[in-house]
Design a protein around this motif. Structure first.
Motif, PDB file in Angstrom:
ATOM      1  N   LEU A   1       0.843  -1.195   0.000  1.00 39.10           N
ATOM      2  CA  LEU A   1       0.000   0.000   0.000  1.00 39.10           C
ATOM      3  C   LEU A   1       0.878   1.244   0.000  1.00 39.10           C
ATOM      4  N   VAL A   2       0.766   2.053  -1.037  1.00 38.12           N
ATOM      5  CA  VAL A   2       1.672   3.180  -1.235  1.00 38.12           C
ATOM      6  C   VAL A   2       0.989   4.528  -1.099  1.00 38.12           C
ATOM      7  N   GLU A   3      -0.342   4.545  -0.951  1.00 38.48           N
ATOM      8  CA  GLU A   3      -1.045   5.830  -0.957  1.00 38.48           C
ATOM      9  C   GLU A   3      -2.300   5.760  -0.095  1.00 38.48           C
ATOM     10  N   LEU A   4      -2.479   6.793   0.727  1.00 35.51           N
ATOM     11  CA  LEU A   4      -3.727   7.036   1.444  1.00 35.51           C
ATOM     12  C   LEU A   4      -4.248   8.360   0.936  1.00 35.51           C
ATOM     13  N   GLY A   5      -5.436   8.370   0.347  1.00 29.06           N
ATOM     14  CA  GLY A   5      -5.962   9.594  -0.250  1.00 29.06           C
ATOM     15  C   GLY A   5      -7.400   9.846   0.148  1.00 29.06           C
TER      16      GLY A   5
ATOM     17  N   LEU B   1      -7.177   3.736  -0.678  1.00 30.26           N
ATOM     18  CA  LEU B   1      -5.817   3.216  -0.533  1.00 30.26           C
ATOM     19  C   LEU B   1      -5.402   2.621  -1.865  1.00 30.26           C
ATOM     20  N   THR B   2      -4.180   2.894  -2.275  1.00 35.00           N
ATOM     21  CA  THR B   2      -3.663   2.375  -3.535  1.00 35.00           C
ATOM     22  C   THR B   2      -2.559   1.369  -3.252  1.00 35.00           C
TER      23      THR B   2
ATOM     24  N   THR C   1      -4.126  -2.570  -6.637  1.00 37.09           N
ATOM     25  CA  THR C   1      -5.254  -2.601  -5.720  1.00 37.09           C
ATOM     26  C   THR C   1      -5.791  -1.201  -5.470  1.00 37.09           C
ATOM     27  N   LEU C   2      -7.112  -1.088  -5.384  1.00 33.12           N
ATOM     28  CA  LEU C   2      -7.755   0.146  -4.946  1.00 33.12           C
ATOM     29  C   LEU C   2      -8.802  -0.222  -3.907  1.00 33.12           C
ATOM     30  N   LEU C   3      -8.579   0.250  -2.672  1.00 29.53           N
ATOM     31  CA  LEU C   3      -9.533   0.041  -1.587  1.00 29.53           C
ATOM     32  C   LEU C   3     -10.232   1.366  -1.315  1.00 29.53           C
TER      33      LEU C   3
END
Length: 306
Positions: free
Chosen positions: A197-201, A210-211, A217-219
């Motif tokens: 997981l590299v991104e919290l947006g 989350l990316t 993955t896209l959560l």
């Protein structure tokens, strides 16, 4: 999950993929966020605001101090807040350590004596790394700098994505902390190990996301507690960033086959993910790039590889 050894090592070292992580060796180039221009030269990002700011491009492509935009027209870089519509610097916070991150809605995160001090107005709480689920062999400062803990906020909610690092990335565990600042309380949601997981947006109408960059993955979440895995297109690769405009429109910084060498490598859906398509240079759809999505802007501006 199937992960190559090199990608397992990447997570183990914590060289988080962030803004520009898919970069090759390219000459300096400039892109815009409103009235603010940003120039990348391979080792640094120069933000040409009313007061110029220089950030470091770390190994793996992430930016230090951390950089972000929001829906209201503000750019956050470390402890500095800039109105990117005018270029005016609105506030600057700079402790001696430099370990500070300003966030939307007046939140501020600082590393103080191996702890995280979080402030909004006259409210302040201090948490240990263990309380936030950030565990492993790194110092708190190094984990913060490397992006092993990421923060995002809205008016009355602050989230922190943290990872318990293990030498084998398949054993690493992610948690999302929903931080209640008035009561210094954390509601924690365990995610297991869904991806790197590299991104919290977050966006105003798109909620939280989350990316993940290995299994693409896209959560998504409306409340920051219950997370749903979105179905992404078959064959997507090199996903490093996302932007959810709303329930219908979403952008991905990745690649869908077939693609041309001169594509900015953006993917778009306007029907909630039922259909997706590559968005190449010159496509009129690029005029709809979200103002708050810096990765989209930089990809369009990147020079075409020879």
């Amino acid at each position: 999950m199937k992960k190559s050894i090199s990608l397992m090592l990447l997570l183990g070292l914590g060289l988080g993929l962030g803004l520009g992580s898919a970069r090759a060796q390219v000459p300096p180039f400039t892109y815009q966020a409103g009235a603010v221009s940003m120039t990348e030269n391979g080792s640094a990002l120069i933000v040409d605001a009313a007061v110029p700011i220089t950030a470091e491009i770390l190994p793996g492509g992430s930016i230090w101090p951390h950089l972000g935009l929001d829906d209201d027209g503000y750019l956050y870089i470390g402890g500095t807040v800039v109105d990117y519509r005018t270029g005016k610097v609105l506030s600057r916070i700079g402790p001696k350590t430099g370990m500070v991150q300003a966030l939307p809605s007046g939140y501020r995160v600082e590393v103080v004596k191996q702890r995280f001090r979080i402030t909004q107005g006259n409210k302040s709480c201090t948490f240990t790394r263990g309380q936030l689920g950030l565990l492993g062999w790194k110092s708190t400062a190094d984990a913060f700098k490397d992006g092993n803990i990421k923060f995002a906020s809205r008016a009355r909610q602050l989230l922190a994505l943290a990872v318990k690092l293990e030498e084998d990335s398949r054993d690493s565990q992610y948690v999302v902390n929903d931080i209640d600042l008035p009561f210094c309380h954390i509601r924690q949601t365990g995610l297991g190990n869904p991806d790197l997981l590299v991104e919290l947006g977050r966006s105003r109408h798109g909620g939280w996301w989350l990316t993940g960059s290995i299994e693409q993955t896209l959560l998504r979440s409306k409340d920051g507690r219950r997370w749903e895995t979105m179905r992404l297109p078959e064959g997507i690769s090199s996903l490093i960033s996302s932007h959810v405009v709303d329930d219908k429109e979403m952008w991905l910084a990745g690649i869908l086959p077939p693609f041309k060498d001169d594509d900015p490598l953006l993917i778009h859906t306007s029907d909630g993910g039922k259909t997706w398509r590559n968005v190449g240079r010159g496509d009129p759809l690029l005029g709809k790039l979200p103002d708050a999505w810096l990765e989209g802007k930089r990809r369009v501006a990147m020079p075409v590889a020879p």
